[in-house]
Structures are given as C-alpha cells and as structure tokens.
Design an enzyme around this catalytic site. Structure first.
Site, PDB file in Angstrom:
ATOM      1  N   LYS A  58     -30.109  -4.919 -16.245  1.00  0.00           N
ATOM      2  CA  LYS A  58     -28.706  -4.939 -16.660  1.00  0.00           C
ATOM      3  C   LYS A  58     -27.784  -5.240 -15.474  1.00  0.00           C
ATOM      4  CE  LYS A  58     -30.590  -4.637 -19.863  1.00  0.00           C
ATOM      5  NZ  LYS A  58     -31.973  -4.373 -20.258  1.00  0.00           N
ATOM      6  N   GLY A 190     -43.311 -16.175 -23.516  1.00  0.00           N
ATOM      7  CA  GLY A 190     -42.925 -15.053 -24.370  1.00  0.00           C
ATOM      8  C   GLY A 190     -41.423 -14.987 -24.547  1.00  0.00           C
ATOM      9  N   ILE A 194     -37.743  -9.295 -22.802  1.00  0.00           N
ATOM     10  CA  ILE A 194     -37.680  -9.582 -21.363  1.00  0.00           C
ATOM     11  C   ILE A 194     -37.469 -11.080 -21.138  1.00  0.00           C
ATOM     12  CG2 ILE A 194     -38.984  -9.587 -19.181  1.00  0.00           C
ATOM     13  CD1 ILE A 194     -40.292  -6.986 -20.053  1.00  0.00           C
ATOM     14  N   GLY A 281     -45.360  -8.759 -23.592  1.00  0.00           N
ATOM     15  CA  GLY A 281     -45.571  -7.391 -24.047  1.00  0.00           C
ATOM     16  C   GLY A 281     -46.119  -6.512 -22.943  1.00  0.00           C
ATOM     17  N   ARG A 282     -46.262  -5.223 -23.245  1.00  0.00           N
ATOM     18  CA  ARG A 282     -46.692  -4.259 -22.237  1.00  0.00           C
ATOM     19  C   ARG A 282     -47.841  -3.401 -22.779  1.00  0.00           C
ATOM     20  NH1 ARG A 282     -43.411  -3.830 -17.992  1.00  0.00           N
ATOM     21  NH2 ARG A 282     -43.800  -1.620 -17.614  1.00  0.00           N
ATOM     22  N   ASP A 322     -43.712   5.239 -23.636  1.00  0.00           N
ATOM     23  CA  ASP A 322     -44.468   3.985 -23.735  1.00  0.00           C
ATOM     24  C   ASP A 322     -45.979   4.192 -23.811  1.00  0.00           C
ATOM     25  OD1 ASP A 322     -42.064   2.679 -23.501  1.00  0.00           O
ATOM     26  OD2 ASP A 322     -42.645   1.444 -21.779  1.00  0.00           O
ATOM     27  N   HIS A 454      -7.072  -1.027 -33.895  1.00  0.00           N
ATOM     28  CA  HIS A 454      -6.742  -2.447 -33.882  1.00  0.00           C
ATOM     29  C   HIS A 454      -6.007  -2.800 -32.589  1.00  0.00           C
ATOM     30  CE1 HIS A 454      -5.614  -6.415 -35.266  1.00  0.00           C
ATOM     31  NE2 HIS A 454      -4.394  -6.163 -34.834  1.00  0.00           N
TER      32      HIS A 454
HETATM   33  P1  FAD Z   1     -42.034   4.708 -17.560  1.00  0.00           P
HETATM   34  O1  FAD Z   1     -40.592   4.448 -17.441  1.00  0.00           O
HETATM   35  O2  FAD Z   1     -42.975   3.587 -17.367  1.00  0.00           O
HETATM   36  O3  FAD Z   1     -42.355   5.857 -16.506  1.00  0.00           O
HETATM   37  C1  FAD Z   1     -43.637   6.295 -16.247  1.00  0.00           C
HETATM   38  C2  FAD Z   1     -43.663   6.913 -14.859  1.00  0.00           C
HETATM   39  O4  FAD Z   1     -44.875   7.602 -14.695  1.00  0.00           O
HETATM   40  C3  FAD Z   1     -43.589   5.893 -13.720  1.00  0.00           C
HETATM   41  O5  FAD Z   1     -42.665   6.320 -12.761  1.00  0.00           O
HETATM   42  C4  FAD Z   1     -45.008   5.904 -13.133  1.00  0.00           C
HETATM   43  O6  FAD Z   1     -45.029   5.632 -11.747  1.00  0.00           O
HETATM   44  C5  FAD Z   1     -45.395   7.331 -13.407  1.00  0.00           C
HETATM   45  N1  FAD Z   1     -46.843   7.571 -13.474  1.00  0.00           N
HETATM   46  C6  FAD Z   1     -47.774   6.903 -14.189  1.00  0.00           C
HETATM   47  N2  FAD Z   1     -48.984   7.489 -14.057  1.00  0.00           N
HETATM   48  C7  FAD Z   1     -48.800   8.549 -13.239  1.00  0.00           C
HETATM   49  C8  FAD Z   1     -49.655   9.558 -12.736  1.00  0.00           C
HETATM   50  N3  FAD Z   1     -50.940   9.623 -13.086  1.00  0.00           N
HETATM   51  N4  FAD Z   1     -49.125  10.483 -11.897  1.00  0.00           N
HETATM   52  C9  FAD Z   1     -47.816  10.453 -11.547  1.00  0.00           C
HETATM   53  N5  FAD Z   1     -46.971   9.533 -12.015  1.00  0.00           N
HETATM   54  C10 FAD Z   1     -47.442   8.603 -12.850  1.00  0.00           C
HETATM   55  N6  FAD Z   1     -35.766  -0.048 -22.693  1.00  0.00           N
HETATM   56  C11 FAD Z   1     -34.554   0.207 -23.223  1.00  0.00           C
HETATM   57  O7  FAD Z   1     -34.423   1.131 -24.026  1.00  0.00           O
HETATM   58  N7  FAD Z   1     -33.457  -0.528 -22.872  1.00  0.00           N
HETATM   59  C12 FAD Z   1     -33.536  -1.550 -21.992  1.00  0.00           C
HETATM   60  O8  FAD Z   1     -32.530  -2.191 -21.696  1.00  0.00           O
HETATM   61  C13 FAD Z   1     -34.799  -1.849 -21.425  1.00  0.00           C
HETATM   62  N8  FAD Z   1     -34.929  -2.853 -20.544  1.00  0.00           N
HETATM   63  C14 FAD Z   1     -36.144  -3.119 -19.991  1.00  0.00           C
HETATM   64  C15 FAD Z   1     -36.264  -4.181 -19.111  1.00  0.00           C
HETATM   65  C16 FAD Z   1     -37.487  -4.492 -18.547  1.00  0.00           C
HETATM   66  C17 FAD Z   1     -37.589  -5.639 -17.590  1.00  0.00           C
HETATM   67  C18 FAD Z   1     -38.617  -3.677 -18.861  1.00  0.00           C
HETATM   68  C19 FAD Z   1     -39.940  -3.947 -18.231  1.00  0.00           C
HETATM   69  C20 FAD Z   1     -38.519  -2.618 -19.737  1.00  0.00           C
HETATM   70  C21 FAD Z   1     -37.287  -2.331 -20.325  1.00  0.00           C
HETATM   71  N9  FAD Z   1     -37.131  -1.297 -21.245  1.00  0.00           N
HETATM   72  C22 FAD Z   1     -35.906  -1.050 -21.806  1.00  0.00           C
HETATM   73  C23 FAD Z   1     -38.262  -0.455 -21.632  1.00  0.00           C
HETATM   74  C24 FAD Z   1     -38.226   0.884 -20.859  1.00  0.00           C
HETATM   75  O9  FAD Z   1     -38.216   0.617 -19.480  1.00  0.00           O
HETATM   76  C25 FAD Z   1     -39.415   1.739 -21.228  1.00  0.00           C
HETATM   77  O10 FAD Z   1     -39.492   1.879 -22.628  1.00  0.00           O
HETATM   78  C26 FAD Z   1     -39.296   3.117 -20.588  1.00  0.00           C
HETATM   79  O11 FAD Z   1     -39.237   3.004 -19.187  1.00  0.00           O
HETATM   80  C27 FAD Z   1     -40.460   4.003 -20.988  1.00  0.00           C
HETATM   81  O12 FAD Z   1     -40.314   5.238 -20.395  1.00  0.00           O
HETATM   82  P2  FAD Z   1     -41.584   6.159 -20.058  1.00  0.00           P
HETATM   83  O13 FAD Z   1     -41.023   7.410 -19.460  1.00  0.00           O
HETATM   84  O14 FAD Z   1     -42.453   6.262 -21.229  1.00  0.00           O
HETATM   85  O15 FAD Z   1     -42.417   5.353 -18.971  1.00  0.00           O
HETATM   86  P1  NAI Z   2     -41.937  -8.412 -26.449  1.00  0.00           P
HETATM   87  O1  NAI Z   2     -42.935  -7.754 -27.311  1.00  0.00           O
HETATM   88  O2  NAI Z   2     -40.507  -8.129 -26.661  1.00  0.00           O
HETATM   89  O3  NAI Z   2     -42.114  -9.993 -26.538  1.00  0.00           O
HETATM   90  C1  NAI Z   2     -43.309 -10.622 -26.241  1.00  0.00           C
HETATM   91  C2  NAI Z   2     -43.270 -12.024 -26.804  1.00  0.00           C
HETATM   92  O4  NAI Z   2     -44.342 -12.749 -26.253  1.00  0.00           O
HETATM   93  C3  NAI Z   2     -43.421 -12.064 -28.318  1.00  0.00           C
HETATM   94  O5  NAI Z   2     -42.436 -12.885 -28.874  1.00  0.00           O
HETATM   95  C4  NAI Z   2     -44.830 -12.597 -28.518  1.00  0.00           C
HETATM   96  O6  NAI Z   2     -44.975 -13.324 -29.710  1.00  0.00           O
HETATM   97  C5  NAI Z   2     -44.979 -13.486 -27.296  1.00  0.00           C
HETATM   98  N1  NAI Z   2     -46.353 -13.717 -26.888  1.00  0.00           N
HETATM   99  C6  NAI Z   2     -47.373 -12.809 -26.825  1.00  0.00           C
HETATM  100  N2  NAI Z   2     -48.490 -13.396 -26.359  1.00  0.00           N
HETATM  101  C7  NAI Z   2     -48.189 -14.703 -26.120  1.00  0.00           C
HETATM  102  C8  NAI Z   2     -48.926 -15.800 -25.623  1.00  0.00           C
HETATM  103  N3  NAI Z   2     -50.200 -15.679 -25.267  1.00  0.00           N
HETATM  104  N4  NAI Z   2     -48.294 -16.981 -25.516  1.00  0.00           N
HETATM  105  C9  NAI Z   2     -46.996 -17.131 -25.859  1.00  0.00           C
HETATM  106  N5  NAI Z   2     -46.247 -16.117 -26.345  1.00  0.00           N
HETATM  107  C10 NAI Z   2     -46.829 -14.914 -26.458  1.00  0.00           C
HETATM  108  O7  NAI Z   2     -42.395  -8.055 -24.951  1.00  0.00           O
HETATM  109  P2  NAI Z   2     -41.652  -8.188 -23.554  1.00  0.00           P
HETATM  110  O8  NAI Z   2     -40.533  -9.151 -23.629  1.00  0.00           O
HETATM  111  O9  NAI Z   2     -42.742  -8.383 -22.566  1.00  0.00           O
HETATM  112  O10 NAI Z   2     -41.048  -6.752 -23.355  1.00  0.00           O
HETATM  113  C11 NAI Z   2     -41.874  -5.602 -23.426  1.00  0.00           C
HETATM  114  C12 NAI Z   2     -41.131  -4.482 -24.021  1.00  0.00           C
HETATM  115  O11 NAI Z   2     -40.204  -3.949 -23.093  1.00  0.00           O
HETATM  116  C13 NAI Z   2     -40.273  -4.835 -25.232  1.00  0.00           C
HETATM  117  O12 NAI Z   2     -41.020  -4.878 -26.414  1.00  0.00           O
HETATM  118  C14 NAI Z   2     -39.313  -3.713 -25.260  1.00  0.00           C
HETATM  119  O13 NAI Z   2     -39.895  -2.633 -25.913  1.00  0.00           O
HETATM  120  C15 NAI Z   2     -39.118  -3.402 -23.790  1.00  0.00           C
HETATM  121  N6  NAI Z   2     -37.852  -3.996 -23.331  1.00  0.00           N
HETATM  122  C16 NAI Z   2     -36.696  -3.581 -23.914  1.00  0.00           C
HETATM  123  C17 NAI Z   2     -35.497  -4.124 -23.537  1.00  0.00           C
HETATM  124  C18 NAI Z   2     -34.267  -3.699 -24.222  1.00  0.00           C
HETATM  125  O14 NAI Z   2     -34.317  -2.710 -24.942  1.00  0.00           O
HETATM  126  N7  NAI Z   2     -33.146  -4.399 -24.043  1.00  0.00           N
HETATM  127  C19 NAI Z   2     -35.408  -5.138 -22.481  1.00  0.00           C
HETATM  128  C20 NAI Z   2     -36.696  -5.546 -21.986  1.00  0.00           C
HETATM  129  C21 NAI Z   2     -37.857  -4.954 -22.383  1.00  0.00           C
END
Ligand code: FAD
Ligand code: NAI
Length: 475
Positions: A58, A190, A194, A281-282, A322, A454
């Site tokens: 962001k 994808g 992201i 995806g993740r 997650d 408004h």
């Molecule tokens: P995580 O945030 O992954 O945290 C897990 C933590 O556990 C990490 O710090 C890791 O180091 C630690 N850990 C793992 N294993 C161990 C261990 N054995 N011992 C100690 N520590 C450990 N979601 C939104 O809602 N809005 C968004 O705008 C958004 N944007 C995103 C943008 C990107 C580029 C990405 C990749 C993700 C985005 N997400 C967004 C998704 C969001 O980041 C995740 O859904 C969220 O972080 C999940 O939270 P969590 O606590 O489950 O795991």
């Molecule tokens: P995503 O699930 O949002 O999108 C993955 C895309 O890749 C899909 O459209 C899928 O059809 C495509 N894809 C999968 N395999 C492929 C292949 N082999 N070739 C071509 N296309 C392929 O996953 P993304 O963008 O990696 O993000 C992961 C997760 O992180 C999101 O699902 C979301 O939960 C979280 N996230 C949330 C944000 C937010 O809330 N604003 C911002 C960024 C991430």
C-alpha cells in the site's frame, strides 16, 4: 529450565500478534514467538502483512499514485508540474520506514499488554503434562511450555515449477516490493490480487507491464459486472492482461527473463522482460514447526487441518490465518486470532465468513462483501439488483474520478442485502458500510432510508440501494 505460560502463540503476523494481545487482555500469561528478521537481524514482528505484504504494497501504491497524478492529472486542475521524477530508492526507503513503524508498533503493543516476545523459530518438541513443550531457536534460545498453543505461521509465495524465485529476475512478492529501479519491461504471471496491485505500481512508474493469466476469465471470484468494469479501466491505463495462457519454459539470464507461453488461441509466444513477478497464489507455511513431533494433522496442501472453531486434531492446539483454510487476508487472520483467544477464555468468539470484505487496492479500487450475482444464480436464490455509477456522483466528479459503480444484491422477497460490489474511487473505505449492514442483516431499503453526507462517495452506496427498488434520485 522451561518457562511456563498459559498461552503460546507461534507466529507474530496479524493472526498471531492479535491473538497474543487478546489472550493477554483476557488475563492469560502469554508468549508470542516470531522469527522474522529486519535487515540488521533484529525482530520484525507483523509477518507477511507488515514486512512484505499489505503495508509495503500500500505504501508503494500510494507513492506511485502520487506520481501518476502529478504527471497525468494535475494539469486538469490547472497545476503545472514539469520535470516530475521518481526517485525509486527514496520511494523504497519510505516504504521501509513505514514497515519499521509498524514493526516497532507491534513491539510496543506487546510491552503495553505484557505479552512476552521471543525472537526465533518456535517448534513443537513434545506433549508434556502441562501441555506442549515448544523450543525457541534464534536470538532467543529457550524452552517454553503451555497448555494452549495457537499456531499462526502464515504462508509463502507459491513458485512456478521450473522457475524458482531468485529475487533478482524472478520475483515473489518480496522481490517485487524492492525492485531497485523501474524495469523497462515487466512480466507478471497471475492476474490475481498481487499481480494487479504490483503490476499497477510499476506501470504507473513507467514500466511496460504484461500480465499473463492462466484462466480464461478475469478475476473469476469477483462479481462479473464489476470485473468487466475494472478490466476496461486497466485496459485504458495500458496494463496489458492476457487471459487463458499456458506458461511454458521460463529462462532467466543476465539480460532478463524470457517466458515461453501459449496464448488463448493456441499460438506459441515468447515474452521478453527485465523482471518477472510470479503471483500465482500462496501456500501454508509449517516449515520447521515440528508438526510431526506431536502429530499435528496437515492436509494434502500442507495447511493445518482445523474445524470451524480453529481447533486442530490436538487438544489445546489451535491454528489461525493463512496457515489454515479460508481466504488469505490479514483481517480474516485477525478475526480468527481474537475468536480463538476468546474461546480459550470460555467465551463464544465468532467469525462470520460471509461478511469478510475483500479489497483490491488498484485504481480503480475493487471491493466486495457477500455473494456475487453469479453465485446467487448458481445457488438458485431469487434476488434483485441495483447499481449506481460514480459518473452520477457529485463528489466523484469533483475528485475527477468517476470510474466504476456500486452494486447491491438483495433477496427478492425479504430485501435482505446478500452482496455489495464496488469498483471505483476509495471503495476500500466505502465497503465498511456494506459490511456493517450485512452484519446487522439490513435490507437495501434500510440503507436507502439512511441520511448520507453530501457531497460524498457514500451517496453512491445509498443510490445503489435505492436502485434495488428502481428509484434512484440522481440517475
Ligand atoms: P503471516 O503474516 O504470514 O505471519 C506469520 C508469521 O509467523 C511470520 O512473521 C513468520 O516469520 C512467522 N513464523 C512462521 N513460522 C514460524 C515459526 N516456526 N516460529 C516462529 N515464527 C514463525 N491481506 C489483506 O487483508 N489486505 C491486503 O492489502 C493484503 N495485501 C497483501 C499484499 C501482498 C504482497 C501479500 C503477499 C499479501 C497480502 N495480504 C493482504 C495477505 C496478508 O498478508 C496475509 O493474509 C496475512 O499476513 C496472514 O497473516 P498470518 O498471521 O496468518 O501470517
Ligand atoms: P491470487 O489467488 O489472488 O491470484 C493468483 C492468480 O494466478 C489467479 O488468477 C490464478 O488463476 C493465476 N494462476 C495460478 N497458476 C497459474 C499459472 N500456472 N499460470 C498463469 N496463471 C496462474 O494469488 P496472489 O495474487 O498470488 O495473492 C495471494 C493471496 O494474497 C491472495 O489470494 C490474497 O489472499 C492475498 N492478497 C491480498 C491482497 C488484498 O487483500 N488487497 C493483496 C495481495 C495479496
């Protein structure tokens, strides 16, 4: 000597750190273990969200939007801005500073709430009389014991087979957030959340961005009408999105990356780019958790198996965020963290999966809650729809951003709101009203009868609710 706690949380992302704070608020002696390191090797709690996810993405979206406004939109307001330049290093440094503020904020919150923080990797050693023994290895080297353990170890970026991340040419979200200069040509595989957010950042800064998507539909989980409107806007901006491709060989060299693929017509293509972001995806992260030491059950994708209450197969062991089923969103992780802490305290923590909002922070923003029109059709639910375009909203005209619409879906008989879908300016903020309405089981008429300020973008929400009953006032 092991240290005894009531609750141990493994993972300090939004699921874990929030669970730890709530558990401490409820009077439990709580520990949180997190292994994330900053560039100096110090603790950086906050997980993916804070370090390489929500927050830094962001920050870059904001910087790149300012840049695009200065270059393309200031003139409409009579402002001359010549020689506008982007100092990428400074933009990245600002993003890093924002991340650090959040890391420090969490450490402060741990102190304030008397959560004991351990910097290192936590892993199950064995079940013991008083619960579970957890070893911490890293900056902290300790043995902890607790009856209740909450696992919140998050997720990792999924790699494309044959194209491992090197974070130089082939980037995960981590590398995508710290590219050192604007690439001339950027490829993204994808077109999910992201792909669209990071593709937008680098396109705004001048990169020629091509997004390759495997599925034939754009944003399949989004309401079709909204996805179509968003696609139109991205096309106009020059974000190239190719649907229905099949990725072949990906070759990385000193010059960049070459991606062989077959397009939707079945023609062989090659895309040459300076950098490639893979956002397909993740996957749940249980690396080094020691799940096998205690028999913690994982599913075939490596996620921890939980029931609807986030209970695992082991007594006293819970998992949130997650690393378990459900949408990978920070606020979903947080809600589950709070609910689990409350359940441990004997309360009735609750997460309503139907009212979890989604937001994609592109421009236009995309936001929704509840069912899409295609879901209601598939489920055979009789519904009424109402839409209102931002084009007819005074505040949107004043802002100079009239892209998109608000769409309401309500039950045909009871008028209960079943879904709200938005594409347009600041809809990340507007969606909250819809979430509140759905939590309170409001009807579209309830929203239509509420006074909205408004001029405000929120009037589009009211008007879309009015549109359900075919009685918009301004369109
Ligand atoms: P995580 O945030 O992954 O945290 C897990 C933590 O556990 C990490 O710090 C890791 O180091 C630690 N850990 C793992 N294993 C161990 C261990 N054995 N011992 C100690 N520590 C450990 N979601 C939104 O809602 N809005 C968004 O705008 C958004 N944007 C995103 C943008 C990107 C580029 C990405 C990749 C993700 C985005 N997400 C967004 C998704 C969001 O980041 C995740 O859904 C969220 O972080 C999940 O939270 P969590 O606590 O489950 O795991
Ligand atoms: P995503 O699930 O949002 O999108 C993955 C895309 O890749 C899909 O459209 C899928 O059809 C495509 N894809 C999968 N395999 C492929 C292949 N082999 N070739 C071509 N296309 C392929 O996953 P993304 O963008 O990696 O993000 C992961 C997760 O992180 C999101 O699902 C979301 O939960 C979280 N996230 C949330 C944000 C937010 O809330 N604003 C911002 C960024 C991430």
């Amino acid at each position: 000597m092991s240290k005894q706690f009531d609750v141990i949380v493994i993972g300090g992302g939004p699921g874990g750190y929030i669970a730890a704070i709530r558990a401490a608020q409820l009077g439990f002696n709580t520990a949180c273990i997190d292994e994330w390191k900053n560039e100096k090797g110090g603790p950086a709690p906050g997980g993916t969200c804070t370090n390489v996810g929500c927050i830094p993405s962001k920050a870059l979206l904001q910087s790149s939007e300012h840049f695009e406004h200065a270059n393309k939109h200031f003139a409409e307001h009579g402002i001359t801005a010549t020689g506008v330049k982007m100092d990428v290093a400074k933009m990245i440094a600002r993003k890093d500073a924002v991340v650090k503020q959040n890391n420090d904020g969490i450490l402060f919150l741990f102190k304030k709430n008397k959560v004991s923080f351990f910097h290192g990797r936590g892993s199950f050693v064995k079940a013991v009389d008083g619960g579970y023994e957890i070893a911490v290895k890293g900056a902290a080297d300790e043995t902890l014991v607790a009856k209740q353990v909450i696992v919140a170890t998050g997720s990792n970026a999924r790699a494309l087979p044959g194209a491992p991340f090197d974070e130089e040419n082939i980037l995960s979200n981590d590398g995508a957030l710290r590219i050192g200069g604007v690439p001339k040509k950027l490829a993204v595989i994808g077109s999910g959340v992201i792909g669209l957010e990071m593709g937008s950042v680098w396109r705004r800064l001048g990169a020629d961005v091509t997004v390759l998507e495997g599925l034939p539909t754009f944003l399949g989980a989004v309401d079709e009408q909204i996805a179509k409107e968003a696609k139109k806007a991205f096309d106009k901006q020059g974000l190239k999105i190719e649907l229905g491709v099949k990725i072949g060989e990906v070759k990385s060299s000193k010059k960049g990356v070459s991606i062989a693929y077959t397009n939707a017509k079945g023609e062989a293509q090659t895309l040459e780019a300076d950098k490639l972001i893979i956002s397909i995806g993740r996957t749940a992260n249980t690396i080094g958790l020691g799940a096998e030491a205690v028999g913690l059950k994982l599913d075939e994708r490596g996620a921890i198996v939980v029931d609807e209450l986030c209970k695992t197969n082991l007594p006293g062991v819970w998992a949130v965020g997650d690393v378990v089923r459900g949408p990978m969103l920070a606020h979903k992780a947080e809600e589950e963290g709070v609910a689990v802490a409350e359940r441990i305290a004997g309360q009735h923590g609750h997460v309503n999966f139907n009212t979890i909002p989604w937001v994609i922070y592109t421009s236009p923003e995309i936001a929704w809650v509840g069912k899409t029109e295609q879901q209601l059709k598939a489920e055979g639910v009789a519904y009424k729809a109402g839409t209102f375009p931002f084009l007819a909203n005074g505040r949107a005209r004043a802002l100079g951003d009239t892209t998109g619409m608000v769409k309401f879906l309500a039950d045909a008989k009871t008028d209960e709101i079943l879904g709200v879908h938005m594409v347009g300016p600041m809809v990340s903020e507007l969606i909250s009203e819809a979430v509140v309405a759905m939590e309170f089981k409001a009807s579209s008429e309830d929203i239509a009868r509420i006074c909205h300020a408004h001029p405000s973008l929120s009037e589009a929400t009211k008007e879309a609710a009015l549109a359900v009953d075919k009685r918009t006032l301004n369109f």
